[in-house]
Design a protein around this motif. Structure first.
Motif, PDB file in Angstrom:
ATOM      1  N   GLY A  87       0.826  -1.231  -0.031  1.00 18.92           N
ATOM      2  CA  GLY A  87      -0.071   0.016   0.013  1.00 18.92           C
ATOM      3  C   GLY A  87       0.921   1.415  -0.181  1.00 18.92           C
ATOM      4  O   GLY A  87       0.534   2.334  -0.693  1.00 18.92           O
ATOM      5  N   ALA A  88       1.963   1.258   0.780  1.00 20.03           N
ATOM      6  CA  ALA A  88       2.786   2.517   0.854  1.00 20.03           C
ATOM      7  C   ALA A  88       3.463   2.642  -0.586  1.00 20.03           C
ATOM      8  O   ALA A  88       3.642   3.986  -1.028  1.00 20.03           O
ATOM      9  CB  ALA A  88       3.818   2.209   1.830  1.00 20.03           C
ATOM     10  N   ALA A  89       4.056   1.508  -1.172  1.00 14.90           N
ATOM     11  CA  ALA A  89       4.658   1.819  -2.499  1.00 14.90           C
ATOM     12  C   ALA A  89       3.598   2.155  -3.278  1.00 14.90           C
ATOM     13  O   ALA A  89       3.833   3.072  -4.364  1.00 14.90           O
ATOM     14  CB  ALA A  89       5.032   0.252  -2.982  1.00 14.90           C
ATOM     15  N   LEU A  90       2.296   1.493  -3.492  1.00 15.76           N
ATOM     16  CA  LEU A  90       1.196   2.371  -4.559  1.00 15.76           C
ATOM     17  C   LEU A  90       0.946   3.397  -4.233  1.00 15.76           C
ATOM     18  O   LEU A  90       0.723   4.546  -5.287  1.00 15.76           O
ATOM     19  CB  LEU A  90       0.012   1.210  -4.528  1.00 15.76           C
ATOM     20  CG  LEU A  90       0.265  -0.282  -4.961  1.00 15.76           C
ATOM     21  CD1 LEU A  90      -0.686  -1.142  -4.542  1.00 15.76           C
ATOM     22  CD2 LEU A  90       0.394  -0.227  -6.380  1.00 15.76           C
ATOM     23  N   LEU A  91       0.465   3.884  -3.059  1.00 10.78           N
ATOM     24  CA  LEU A  91       0.447   5.222  -2.878  1.00 10.78           C
ATOM     25  C   LEU A  91       1.411   6.370  -3.142  1.00 10.78           C
ATOM     26  O   LEU A  91       1.247   7.507  -3.625  1.00 10.78           O
ATOM     27  CB  LEU A  91      -0.165   5.566  -1.237  1.00 10.78           C
ATOM     28  CG  LEU A  91      -1.336   4.937  -0.773  1.00 10.78           C
ATOM     29  CD1 LEU A  91      -1.542   4.883   0.531  1.00 10.78           C
ATOM     30  CD2 LEU A  91      -2.682   5.366  -1.740  1.00 10.78           C
ATOM     31  N   PHE A  92       2.565   5.874  -2.785  1.00 14.87           N
ATOM     32  CA  PHE A  92       3.673   6.823  -3.278  1.00 14.87           C
ATOM     33  C   PHE A  92       3.729   7.043  -4.662  1.00 14.87           C
ATOM     34  O   PHE A  92       3.944   8.111  -4.914  1.00 14.87           O
ATOM     35  CB  PHE A  92       5.093   6.139  -2.728  1.00 14.87           C
ATOM     36  CG  PHE A  92       6.090   6.889  -3.185  1.00 14.87           C
ATOM     37  CD1 PHE A  92       6.793   8.172  -2.764  1.00 14.87           C
ATOM     38  CD2 PHE A  92       6.983   6.530  -4.399  1.00 14.87           C
ATOM     39  CE1 PHE A  92       7.825   8.900  -3.157  1.00 14.87           C
ATOM     40  CE2 PHE A  92       8.080   7.193  -4.850  1.00 14.87           C
ATOM     41  CZ  PHE A  92       8.468   8.344  -4.301  1.00 14.87           C
TER      42      PHE A  92
END
Length: 484
Positions: A182-187
């Motif tokens: 999730g962190a990678a996708l939102l970044f």
């Protein structure tokens, strides 16, 4: 509230609806019905995988043409998600297999983790050594990614216990995987939104929305009871997560843009975003003040910047050099801030004294940009020498051939083309064909032949170079952006 903040707020409100629906279903278990439909599960997962595969092919085709590392990472991300998530559909019990494989549970989480990391890498500049390695071995690396994805797919179909060692169901593993993905996708989504806020490019907004939807799918994937409506939501969100970027590319294509230009535009504007973020507001104010002094220059710096970066891309320059080209193109006329209005706005030919005064703008621009350490020497030199010509007939120093920095030669071609095709106080704009004939006549003699050929190739692909497509690159104030 500024337009950007209003758009961002409205977008976040709309994108929060899936999470609100998920929370509502969990809070009302009597509405969260159980729905066991293996065939429908197979079709929806297959549709999402095929959309991801189609995006991988489209972005991959642009990647082959450009060999840009960030385009490669994005193509690899779509390919990885397509292949890994396809295993989730192919192992649906009751369709092709008779009982659930461990891969059925592992694959959706793994697809978003691997894809998310690659999407994030596709929005940042890699180290120069890594970038050159990808450019040199692009084909082999793409084949390796495809091979690994195919190996994962075939391996799990042939060996049902291949992934039994992965402890799915362990909260630490499930939550940790979801958090990292999730962190990678939102970044990556935020990076594409930053590009959109500057470029107003619909496909950038589509990619940002799609990545947010993929990130939201992790919530229902992780916390939704299996086969309940709340669990089914993540399948729909993943399908939409790929459909929205596909629609964005399709919209740009219908508008007449070429595929290579559409995909590269995402990353071209990322270079310009970094440029914008690195420039002090004082520089933006100087460029704006130059345009105020000469209304015929309004938008000229932006158009030259856009075209110069496109030429640099065509010459396969590394991102660090592209940023120097972009900065120099944006600031190439900043020295005109010190030129008298009577000279800049004279409707007729300049006399020798006036022309000598005009030529001082290159050295003035050099002194302005040289005082900004973050820009670097290459930018200042390109600003100073963008009016030099290969035969030594230019100014201020009469440099010849390779004595002229490549960045300055690129800016020169972009500057001449935009100047010829724009209205000036002393003449009307030339037609595109007339301008190109003039530029071709000077290729190899006064203008760099490679840069001229790059310009011709860009125009032949139908890139939109109109004033309406020029990019607003620099914030004049936190509340005001240049209008294209």
């Amino acid at each position: 509230m500024t337009r950007d903040r209003l758009e961002l707020t409205a977008g976040l409100l709309v994108l929060s609806l899936p999470l609100a629906a998920f929370g509502y279903l969990l809070a009302n278990p009597h509405l969260d019905r159980t729905l066991v439909v293996p065939t429908e599960h197979f079709y929806i997962v297959s549709a999402a995988s095929l959309l991801a595969l189609a995006l991988a092919i489209l972005v991959g085709a642009a990647s082959v043409a450009s060999r840009q590392p960030r385009v490669f990472c994005t193509a690899a991300a779509f390919l990885a998600v397509a292949g890994i998530f396809a295993v989730h559909g192919l192992t649906t019990p009751g369709v092709l297999v008779h009982h659930p494989y461990h891969a059925l549970t592992v694959s959706p989480r793994l697809s978003l983790l691997v894809g998310g990391l690659l999407f994030a890498l596709g929005t940042v500049e890699p180290p120069e050594r890594a970038a050159r390695f990808i450019e040199r071995h692009h084909g082999a690396l793409m084949a390796a990614v495809a091979g690994l994805v195919l190996l994962y797919l075939c391996g799990n179909l042939l060996h049902e216990h291949l992934l039994d060692w992965i402890p799915v169901g362990d909260p630490a593993v499930d939550y940790g995987t979801a958090l990292a993905a999730g962190a990678a996708l939102l970044f990556a989504a935020w990076r594409h939104y930053q590009v959109f806020s500057i470029s107003r490019l619909p496909v950038a907004a589509a990619f940002s929305v799609g990545l947010v939807l993929l990130a939201e799918s992790l919530v229902s994937m992780t916390f939704g009871p299996v086969y309940r409506l709340s669990w089914w939501e993540y399948h729909v969100l993943m399908l939409l997560g790929f459909l929205v970027p596909m629609l964005g590319i399709g919209y740009e294509y219908v508008r007449g843009r070429q595929l290579k230009g559409i995909v590269e535009g995402l990353f071209l504007r990322d270079v310009l975003t970094k440029l914008e973020q690195s420039l002090p507001e004082a520089v933006g104010a100087l460029v704006a003040a130059t345009e105020v002094k000469d209304p015929y220059l309004r938008g000229h710096a932006q158009r030259v910047c856009r075209l110069a970066v496109l030429i640099g891309r065509e010459l396969h320059l590394p991102d660090s050099q592209l940023r120097a080209v972009a900065a120099a193109a944006l600031l190439h006329d900043v020295g005109k801030i010190g030129i008298p209005d009577a000279v800049l706005q004279k409707p007729g030919a300049l006399d020798p004294q006036e022309f000598a005064e005009l030529k001082h703008h290159t050295t003035r621009g050099y002194h302005i940009t040289a005082q900004i350490p973050s820009l670097g020497r290459r930018v200042a030199d390109a600003v100073k020498y963008h009016h030099e010509r290969l035969d030594g007939s230019g100014y201020p120093d009469g440099l010849q051939g390779d004595q002229i920095p490549l960045e300055a030669r690129i800016v020169a071609v972009a500057d001449v083309y935009d100047a010829l095709t724009s209205d000036r106080v002393y003449r009307a704009a030339w037609s595109r064909d007339a301008a190109l004939r003039q530029i071709q006549q000077e290729a190899g003699e006064r203008l760099d032949a490679r840069c001229v050929q790059a310009l011709l190739d860009i125009l032949a692909r139908g890139e939109d170079l109109s004033e309406a497509a020029a990019l607003p690159l620099v914030e004049l104030t936190p509340q005001q952006r240049w209008a294209a």
